[in-house]
Design a protein around this motif. Sequence first.
Motif, PDB file in Angstrom:
ATOM      1  N   GLY A 274       0.830  -1.194   0.000  1.00 52.55           N
ATOM      2  CA  GLY A 274       0.000   0.000   0.000  1.00 52.55           C
ATOM      3  C   GLY A 274       0.866   1.247   0.000  1.00 52.55           C
ATOM      4  N   LEU A 275       0.432   2.288  -0.717  1.00 53.96           N
ATOM      5  CA  LEU A 275       1.199   3.524  -0.834  1.00 53.96           C
ATOM      6  C   LEU A 275       0.427   4.694  -0.238  1.00 53.96           C
ATOM      7  N   LEU A 276       1.172   5.614   0.359  1.00 52.16           N
ATOM      8  CA  LEU A 276       0.561   6.812   0.928  1.00 52.16           C
ATOM      9  C   LEU A 276       0.164   7.775  -0.184  1.00 52.16           C
ATOM     10  N   ARG A 285      -5.301  13.115   3.684  1.00 51.45           N
ATOM     11  CA  ARG A 285      -5.279  11.737   3.201  1.00 51.45           C
ATOM     12  C   ARG A 285      -6.733  11.302   3.087  1.00 51.45           C
ATOM     13  N   SER A 286      -7.256  11.369   1.871  1.00 47.55           N
ATOM     14  CA  SER A 286      -8.681  11.163   1.650  1.00 47.55           C
ATOM     15  C   SER A 286      -8.890  10.546   0.276  1.00 47.55           C
ATOM     16  N   ILE A 287      -9.953   9.773   0.145  1.00 48.15           N
ATOM     17  CA  ILE A 287     -10.303   9.225  -1.169  1.00 48.15           C
ATOM     18  C   ILE A 287     -11.367  10.086  -1.856  1.00 48.15           C
ATOM     19  N   ASP A 288     -11.694  11.223  -1.255  1.00 50.80           N
ATOM     20  CA  ASP A 288     -12.673  12.128  -1.870  1.00 50.80           C
ATOM     21  C   ASP A 288     -12.117  12.724  -3.151  1.00 50.80           C
ATOM     22  N   PHE A 289     -12.987  12.939  -4.111  1.00 49.60           N
ATOM     23  CA  PHE A 289     -12.592  13.576  -5.369  1.00 49.60           C
ATOM     24  C   PHE A 289     -12.564  15.086  -5.188  1.00 49.60           C
ATOM     25  N   CYS A 321      -7.307  10.306  -4.790  1.00 49.12           N
ATOM     26  CA  CYS A 321      -6.444   9.185  -4.414  1.00 49.12           C
ATOM     27  C   CYS A 321      -7.199   7.877  -4.648  1.00 49.12           C
ATOM     28  N   VAL A 322      -6.633   7.026  -5.497  1.00 50.65           N
ATOM     29  CA  VAL A 322      -7.235   5.728  -5.813  1.00 50.65           C
ATOM     30  C   VAL A 322      -6.158   4.661  -5.668  1.00 50.65           C
TER      31      VAL A 322
END
Length: 404
Positions: A274-276, A285-289, A321-322
Motif C-alpha cells: 500500500g502507498l501513501l 489523506r482522503s479518497i474524496d474527489f 487518491c485511488v
Amino acid sequence: MAIFRKQRLSGLTRWLLTTAIALLVLLLALAIWFSRHQIFQSLLDPGEPYQTYTPPEAADYAAADGWYLRPPVAGEQPAVFFVHGTTFNGGSDWNAPLDDIAAADGVTHVQIPNFAGPFREIGPLFVPRYRQAALYTFMNNREDSVLAREFAARDVLRAFDVFLSDIGDDRPFLIAGVGQGGLHAAYVLIERVAPSDDLRQRLIAAYLLETPVALELFSDRLSSLAPCLAPDSIRCVIAYSSARPEEDSRLRIITERSQTWSPDGRLGLTLGRGLLCVNPILGTRSIDFAPARLHRGGAAAEGIEGDTLPPIQTGQTGAQCVDGVLMTEQPNSPALRRPDRLGETFRIPPFNLFYEDLRLDAARRTGTLVETLANERLYAPPLEAPEEIEDAPVRPIEGRGRGG
C-alpha cells in the motif's frame, strides 16, 4: 523489339529494387521508433558492475560549493531543506558527477523554480548538491541500480546533518523532495527525524512529491510520525505519485516497478504494498474527489529565479487518491502537460501541477506549527538545572530488622 523488352525489364527491376529498399528503410525506421525507449535505455547503461565502479568525488557540505543554495539564517524564521529529483541521464556513470553542467542546469533552471518554489516563502531555502542516481537506474531494478540510489541517499543524509548544524537547535524546519529527491528525503525522515523527539517537534511537515511511500513504514520506522490527515496537521508526511487513468505504463511503474524504503532499511519494490496518497488539493489523506474548481493552480516556472511568483493557472485538474495513486485529469493548458521526451515516464515534469496548492498548504501548516511551538514553550518552560544529591547509605531502623 528484344532490345526494347530488355530495357523495359531493366527499368522494372530498378523500380522493384528501389521500392524494396524504401520499404526496408521504412520498416527499419518504424522498428527504431517503436523501440526508441529501449534503445535510449541501453545507451544509458554504464556497462560496469556497481561493485567495481568508482563513484564521482563527494561534495564537501562544509563548503559553499557543496550546495546549490545555502543562505545565512537569522531570527526565528523556519528553514527549508529541499532535495531535487533526477536530472542526470547516465551513460558513463551510475551516479552523477557534481560538475555535470547539464544536470546542474536542470536543477537550477527547472526543479528549484518549480518544486522548491512553493516553499521559498517559508524561510531560508537549503538545496544540497549530491551524487544523484542516474535516470537509467530508475528504468530497471538491477542490483546495481538499487545500490546507486541507496548511495545517493547517504549523500543527502550527510547534507541534512550540516543543515541541522546551520539552523541551530530551536528553529522549525520543513523537508521537501521531488521524485528521487523525495525518496532520499524519506530516508532522512527514517534515519534522523523519526528517532528524535526534538526534530519531530520542530518539523512543520515533510512533502514527498511524486514519490511512492509504503504505508507499512508508518507502523514501523516512521511510527513516530503520521500522514497528514487534515489541512492543518503538523509534524506529518505528505506524499503522492500522480498519473492519469489512461497512463497504463506509468500506473504500472508506480504500483509495481518503483522502489520505496522498507522496514529493513533497504529499497524494495512497490508491488503488493500500500502507498501513501495525500491529495494536494484537499491537503488530506482522503479518497474524496477534488474537482478542478478547487484546484488553486499549477505553474510552469522554468527559468524563474529568486522569490518571483510564476504565473499561476487555476482550475486545471481534479484529483483523487485511488489505491495509493493520485489520479489527475489532463490539464487544459499545454504548459502543464508532459512533453514527449525519451524516458518521460520516469522523469519529473518541467512544471508543477500543484504549485499554488502546495504553497498555500505549506504556509498554513507553518503558521500552525509556529503557534503550537509558542504555546508549548509558554506552558512548558525549560527545567532548571538539576541539583546534585549526595549519596547517603541506607541504614536499617532499629527494631525493624529481621525477626523484628
